[in-house]
Each structure stands twice: as C-alpha cells, then as structure tokens.
Design an enzyme around this catalytic site. Structure first.
Site, PDB file in Angstrom:
ATOM      1  N   GLU A 118     -11.735  -5.791 -12.801  1.00 31.91           N
ATOM      2  CA  GLU A 118     -10.645  -5.709 -13.779  1.00 31.91           C
ATOM      3  C   GLU A 118     -10.263  -7.118 -14.211  1.00 31.91           C
ATOM      4  O   GLU A 118     -10.721  -8.100 -13.609  1.00 31.91           O
ATOM      5  CB  GLU A 118      -9.456  -4.962 -13.177  1.00 31.91           C
ATOM      6  N   HIS A 239       0.945  -3.683 -19.947  1.00 27.77           N
ATOM      7  CA  HIS A 239      -0.493  -3.404 -19.886  1.00 27.77           C
ATOM      8  C   HIS A 239      -1.041  -3.496 -21.302  1.00 27.77           C
ATOM      9  O   HIS A 239      -0.446  -2.944 -22.235  1.00 27.77           O
ATOM     10  CB  HIS A 239      -0.732  -2.005 -19.312  1.00 27.77           C
ATOM     11  N   ARG A 285      -3.774 -10.301 -17.748  1.00 22.17           N
ATOM     12  CA  ARG A 285      -3.093  -9.287 -18.564  1.00 22.17           C
ATOM     13  C   ARG A 285      -2.068  -9.838 -19.534  1.00 22.17           C
ATOM     14  O   ARG A 285      -1.923  -9.351 -20.643  1.00 22.17           O
ATOM     15  CB  ARG A 285      -2.366  -8.332 -17.636  1.00 22.17           C
ATOM     16  N   HIS A 346       4.347  -1.708 -18.028  1.00 23.91           N
ATOM     17  CA  HIS A 346       3.476  -1.103 -17.025  1.00 23.91           C
ATOM     18  C   HIS A 346       3.957  -1.342 -15.607  1.00 23.91           C
ATOM     19  O   HIS A 346       3.910  -0.448 -14.770  1.00 23.91           O
ATOM     20  CB  HIS A 346       2.078  -1.704 -17.206  1.00 23.91           C
ATOM     21  N   ARG A 381       1.029 -10.082 -12.296  1.00 25.19           N
ATOM     22  CA  ARG A 381       0.293  -9.420 -11.209  1.00 25.19           C
ATOM     23  C   ARG A 381      -1.197  -9.293 -11.521  1.00 25.19           C
ATOM     24  O   ARG A 381      -1.581  -8.876 -12.616  1.00 25.19           O
ATOM     25  CB  ARG A 381       0.878  -8.016 -11.000  1.00 25.19           C
TER      26      ARG A 381
HETATM   27  C1  SIN Z   1      -5.530  -0.080 -14.779  1.00 20.51           C
HETATM   28  O1  SIN Z   1      -6.265   0.830 -14.406  1.00 20.51           O
HETATM   29  O2  SIN Z   1      -5.743  -0.751 -15.778  1.00 20.51           O
HETATM   30  C2  SIN Z   1      -4.295  -0.362 -13.996  1.00 20.51           C
HETATM   31  C3  SIN Z   1      -4.567  -1.120 -12.781  1.00 20.51           C
HETATM   32  C4  SIN Z   1      -3.324  -1.816 -12.337  1.00 20.51           C
HETATM   33  O3  SIN Z   1      -2.312  -1.781 -13.034  1.00 20.51           O
HETATM   34  O4  SIN Z   1      -3.341  -2.459 -11.280  1.00 20.51           O
END
Ligand code: SIN
Length: 532
Positions: A118, A239, A285, A346, A381
C-alpha cells in the site's frame, strides 16, 4: 417520566467492538469479567469495513528497520520512535495471534502468507483476506468473544458519559460509565475496575467519509469531558480514493488497488501523480489526497479515476472480489472502466493520549485503537498500521489492567437529565449534524487556512451553545448523545488546527506552508482547553 435506572458491576467495561475492543476482551477475560457495550450491532465498526489488512514484517526482503523507517517518513516528524519500534517488533506475533484465533488470511500457491503493498510502504508487508480483511478479522474475534463465558456483549447500548471520581471530590479516576439502553430508554450505571475506550474514530465529523455511521468520536469526547489529555486531533487522514457515485455511501476503494498497479487519471485519461511524488500513486496518503484535491479544484471536475483496466481482468476480479462486485452493481465494471473516486475522511490519527500500555492520563481509564494517540501514526498514518496497533495495545492493556485498583464513591448518583420530549428532536439533530459536517469539510478539510478555521470556530461555538441547552432539558436519546460528542470533537479538531502554525503531514494550511523547526504535540485538556 424518566425510566428507572439500574446499577451493574463488572471488572472491565469495554466500549466498542472493533479489533481493539474484542482482542482486549479475549485476553482480559482470562482474569476478569468483561462487559462490552456497543451502540449498534457488534459488526458496526470501522474494523469490519477495513479492506487493506495488517502491516507486519514477514518477508525475507523486509526488516523491522525498514517498516520503522516507512512509518517515520509518512508520520512526518511527529511519531514517537520508541513507540513505533515497539509496535512494529510485535507485528509478526500479532499476525500469529490472529491466525490462532481462526482468521483466514490469503496465501500464495506455495502456502506462504500473501503480502500486498500500500501507499508509503517500501515493501510488500500487508497480510489480508481478499479485499475484506477487516470483516474476516471481526468474524474471527467475534466468534471467540461469543464463545467465552466471562464476556457479556450489550448491543444497542450507548455510553452517555464516563463516571469520574472528580465529580465526588476525588482526583480524576474513572470507575465506569452511564450507559443508555436504546430499546428501553433506561440509563444504567455500569461500575468497573477499569474502563477501556475502544470506540474507534470520528469520520462522521465530515460530510464525505469512508467510515460507518457509528464513527462519531464518542471516546475522545467522553475522555475529554472527564479531564483526559487529547493529542494531535488536527491530523485527520483523508483517504485518497472513496467511490464517487450518487448511490454509494462511504464505499472505500482500497489503497491495495494502487499497490497492485492501479493508476490515477484525470477525466482526460492523463496521469498526474508523477508530478506530485516520486512514488506517484504509492506516495503517502496525505500527498495523494492533496494532489487529487488540487486537480479537482483546478479542473472543476467531480472526481478523478482509478484505472485497473490494464491489469488482467481475472486477477482484478479474484484479488478484489468485494470491490468488483459492489462497483458492478452500480454499473461500473472495474476490469473495463476506470473507477470514479474522491478523497474522504478516513482515520483520526490523533486521539486520547496514552502511555505504552494504553493508560490515559485519567486513572483506570484506558484507550486502545483508533480512539487513542500512542505516538505511532505521527502526523500521518502509514496504511494498515492501525489494525496492528489495535492488536498490540489490546494485548498490553489486557495484561496491565490486572493491576488496576478499583476506586469508587460510597454512593453513586444515578444519571439525571431532563425528561421533556420533543417531536422536533429528529430534525434538530439532522440539521445540526449536517451543518457541522459540511462546514468541517469546507473549512477544516484537506487544505486549511486561518480564515477558514476561524469561520468553523464561530459556527461550532454557536451550535454547541444551542445544543447544550437542548441536551440538558430534553429526554436523552442516542442521536442526541452522538451529536453532542460529534460537536465536541469538531470543536477539538478546530482548536487543535488553530494551534498548529505549520504544515505537517495531514495538517496543511496555506498560511503556514512550511514545517516549523520545533516538533511538538498539540495537547488539549479540559482544565486549560476549550469547554466540554
Ligand atoms: C485501504 O484499504 O486503503 C485502507 C487501509 C488503511 O486505511 O489502513
């Protein structure tokens, strides 16, 4: 007539049924009676909605140092390194524990845990269950909780306020909570040796959010009201990619799609993330959300697009079955068409300040999971670090809470509130809620300024004056409790944002676009902060 009150006793009172609350209950039930209170059903949690997974160092090409470095980089100077190192070192054990509790995690054809990637991560290190990791974790933990004779779950019960010795002339110490049984209107007094806030986040402070309706910041508001220190609430994580569709409320398009190669595009088809970060779509993010916000403001478009169409359709469908199915139901075949997405609130990076075992600054009050500020997330985060944090602090708090020495007054005053009813209740709540969420989005959102924050401040003060009067005169309802908490949390976010005269991580203000030289936490407490 106000309904009669009842007094209940338990060792550990847990508020919330997400990963932290459930994992705590499972461990703490080894040495005490646990009562879990949840304001709706047990599955109405942010955990249940989590798509990504749990970040942990499990791959041969990964290391604790690398995970720590990624967390610190994304946290933008505000993480507590010692806390980060401690949590990350416990990652593999936390994953083992989830497996031992029966969580099904995806595996490679060779049988190893499948690791996804991610934004902000330099390695593949996120264990997951398809694209519904939280749902699977919630299922496994709930099964263990339901089978445990020493755990009681009270659904449709909402905490009104925490019980504090300060009300009885003592030092700040918590001994339980007033809890409204929604079905009967009875406010119970639940007395506990230790009270554990696991109430999750506050995404509903904003009009656009990936969170379920329960995310109204109840834990932060209640803790603040009894004098606990709350920290760094200005760091609200937006997010970058929530589905933009009139029929889709709060539906997340996981960052894992970008981790597996998804590309962000404008309506023209042009990519834009290269201009904002060297890792493009996999930048932190805050950077990706601000980039999208900027592109939307420049073009006046309603959304940008996340494109998966260059990836093999079968892979996309099998790796992201939930997202593919949900989008298809709305007429979007994600293997053939780019997905319209916008940023949305988020995750609350700030929260109730806790030490390394989850103790708040109020005796016998613990906070674990999203409601807390541990120092892990800093100013932003790192994705999928939060379920890990929930598991680690649940374990530590459950071990520590054994030593909690009960305090309580000799006579406990039952809950008292007005008993007038008002047929306009629903409309008052709906209008105020809507107003807060809209001005928070416009004035204390992704891009801030002194002027916007001041506007929000004037509005929230007016609103809270009206609410205070209403709250104490009328019969208490679940909606009113949530609105009161939401308004206080909005107020605390505004006050925290007002105090941070720099741009760092998720807090970006056009008036102070640089980072300050001195790194500091924003701490608020009832004794020297805004009114409760
Ligand atoms: C996501 O699946 O993008 C969220 C993961 C997260 O917020 O840690």
């Amino acid at each position: 007539m106000v309904a009669p009150m009842a007094q209940l006793e338990t060792d550990y009172l847990v508020l919330g049924t997400g990963i932290a609350g459930l994992a705590f209950a499972i461990d703490a039930a080894a040495h005490g009676q646990v009562t879990i209170v949840t304001k709706r059903g047990t599955i109405d949690t942010n955990t249940n909605w989590a798509q990504g997974g749990v970040a942990a160092v499990l791959a041969d090409d990964d290391s604790f140092d690398q995970h720590v470095a990624d967390t610190l980089t994304v946290g933008d100077g505000l993480c507590d390194r010692k806390v980060v190192e401690g949590i990350i070192a416990e990652g593999p054990a936390a994953v083992e524990k989830l497996l031992a509790l029966g969580t099904q995690l995806d595996r490679t054809p060779a049988g190893a845990l499948d690791l996804t990637r991610e934004g902000g991560h330099s390695r593949r290190r996120v264990v997951h269950h398809e694209d519904v990791s939280g749902r699977e974790i919630q299922r496994a933990l709930m099964a263990a909780v339901a089978a445990h004779p020493r755990i009681t779950v009270l659904e449709d019960h909402i905490a009104v306020d925490l019980l504090s010795m300060a009300k009885y002339g003592g030092d700040a110490a918590c001994f339980g909570a007033y809890v409204l049984a929604k079905a009967t209107g009875v406010v119970h007094t639940i007395v506990a040796r230790a009270t554990i806030l696991a109430t999750g986040g506050a995404g509903k402070v904003y009009v656009y959010t990936s969170n379920p309706d329960v995310a109204t910041g109840d834990g932060v508001a209640m803790a603040y009201r009894i004098g606990a220190v709350v920290s760094n609430l200005e760091f609200v994580q937006f997010h970058p990619t929530v589905l933009y569709h009139p029929m889709a409320k709060s539906f997340l398009i996981s960052e894992a799609l970008r981790g597996e190669g998804g590309k962000l595009r404008l309506a023209t088809g042009e990519r834009f993330m290269d201009a904002y970060h060297e890792r493009a779509e996999l930048g932190p993010r805050d950077v990706v959300a601000r980039a999208i916000d900027n592109e939307l403001k420049k073009s006046g478009a309603d959304s940008v697009f996340l494109d998966m169409t260059h990836l093999p359709a079968e892979f996309v469908r099998s790796r992201f079955p939930n997202i593919a199915e949900r989008c298809l139901a709305l007429g979007i075949d994600i293997t053939q068409q780019p997905i319209p997405v916008v940023p949305a609130a988020h995750y609350m990076c700030g929260g109730v300040k806790v030490d390394e075992v989850g103790q708040t600054t109020v005796k016998n009050l613990y906070a674990i999971g999203e409601v807390s500020w541990t120092g892990l997330h800093g100013a932003c985060r790192l994705a999928s670090n939060s379920l890990l944090e929930g598991m680690v602090y649940a374990r530590r708090a459950a071990a520590h809470v054994q030593g909690a020495v009960a305090v309580r007054p000799s006579h406990i005053t039952p809950w008292q509130s007005g008993d007038a009813t008002d047929s306009n209740d629903a409309i008052v709540v709906a209008l105020n809620w809507d107003e807060i969420r809209r001005f928070m989005w416009s004035y204390v959102g992704i891009v801030r300024s002194d002027k916007r924050i001041d506007r929000a401040r004037r509005r929230i003060e007016l609103l809270r004056d009206e609410l205070r009067e209403y709250y104490w005169n009328f019969k208490i309802t679940s909606d009113m409790i949530e609105l009161r908490n939401l308004a206080l949390v909005a107020h605390l976010i505004i006050e925290s944002a007002r105090r941070r005269k720099e741009s760092r991580g998720l807090h970006y203000t056009v008036d102070y676009p640089q980072k300050a030289e001195v790194v500091r936490d924003t701490e608020l407490q009832l004794t020297n902060g805004p009114a409760a």
